[in-house]
Scaffold this active site. Structure first.
Site, PDB file in Angstrom:
ATOM      1  N   ASP A 186       4.991   3.049   0.241  1.00  0.00           N
ATOM      2  CA  ASP A 186       6.450   3.016   0.294  1.00  0.00           C
ATOM      3  C   ASP A 186       6.865   4.147   1.227  1.00  0.00           C
ATOM      4  OD1 ASP A 186       9.164   3.027  -0.068  1.00  0.00           O
ATOM      5  OD2 ASP A 186       9.119   3.384  -2.233  1.00  0.00           O
ATOM      6  N   ASP A 187       7.115   3.785   2.485  1.00  0.00           N
ATOM      7  CA  ASP A 187       7.443   4.780   3.503  1.00  0.00           C
ATOM      8  C   ASP A 187       8.962   4.904   3.623  1.00  0.00           C
ATOM      9  OD1 ASP A 187       7.717   6.358   5.752  1.00  0.00           O
ATOM     10  OD2 ASP A 187       6.112   5.408   6.860  1.00  0.00           O
TER      11      ASP A 187
ATOM     12  N   GLU B   6       0.810  -1.216   0.000  1.00  0.00           N
ATOM     13  CA  GLU B   6       0.000   0.000   0.000  1.00  0.00           C
ATOM     14  C   GLU B   6       0.841   1.262   0.000  1.00  0.00           C
ATOM     15  OE1 GLU B   6       1.096  -1.169   2.745  1.00  0.00           O
ATOM     16  OE2 GLU B   6       0.082  -0.434   4.536  1.00  0.00           O
TER      17      GLU B   6
END
Length: 201
Positions: A124-125, A122
């Site tokens: 891409d941190d 969900e």
């Protein structure tokens, strides 16, 4: 104060729909691997938009990864006197733990050899989870390829995320993946707290 951004199911549908044609044309996946828990719903929605007439649905397999690190709090004078150990706090960090993985002893790994695989998550941190997933999957597929004696069959991984946070990343993706544009974020956002509709908060 942390800025929260709330994402609806309808917005997730639109992001998947908007990128489906590009994924089909450029990645041409014949298998998806969803990173749990955030990648499950986008992968399932995306599969509907990737479906083409007279073609079977793209299979979805799942892996589960947990990202955390243990941080010791500062000792208080009372804990120092009593000799008690520092309490340990679990917070998002750099250590990735497998909570669910593909069965390396079954046909699951053999079925990955020679495929074009789309990894779905969900967000891409810090990129730590994506780095781990790509690296470990590549390693496991290579082991399976050698065992099967399929020297000429190359497995190609691509990545799709709903949101990429515009920030310095701790993790890295393979250079060939980035150079060949096999990484796709439907939307790039600031470093905000994204609240997805399948989450409890």
């Amino acid at each position: 104060m942390v800025t929260k951004v709330y994402v609806t199911y309808n917005e997730v549908h639109k992001l998947c729909q908007k990128n489906a044609d590009r994924i089909l044309e450029e990645f041409q996946p014949n298998l998806m691997i969803a990173i749990g828990g955030g990648g499950y719903v986008p992968a399932r929605i995306l599969r509907s938009f990737l479906k083409r007439r007279n073609s079977p649905n793209i299979p979805i397999q799942a892996i589960g990864l947990s990202l955390y690190e243990n941080l010791s709090s500062t000792k208080s004078s009372s804990s120092s006197l009593s000799g008690e150990a520092d309490p340990v706090v679990e917070q998002p960090g750099t250590k990735v733990t497998r909570t669910q993985w593909l069965d390396l002893s079954s046909l699951e790994m053999a079925n990955l050899v020679g495929k074009r695989i789309l990894i779905v998550d969900e967000v891409d941190d810090t990129r730590t989870t994506l780095e781990y997933a790509v690296r470990e999957l590549e390693k496991d597929v290579e082991t399976a390829r050698q065992k099967l004696g399929k020297a000429g069959e190359k497995t190609e991984f691509s990545v799709f995320v709903l949101h990429n946070k515009d920030k310095t990343k701790k993790g890295q993706l393979p250079q060939d993946m980035l150079k060949e544009n096999r990484y796709l974020a439907a939307e790039t956002v600031g470093d905000v707290w994204i609240c997805y509709p399948w989450e409890a908060t």
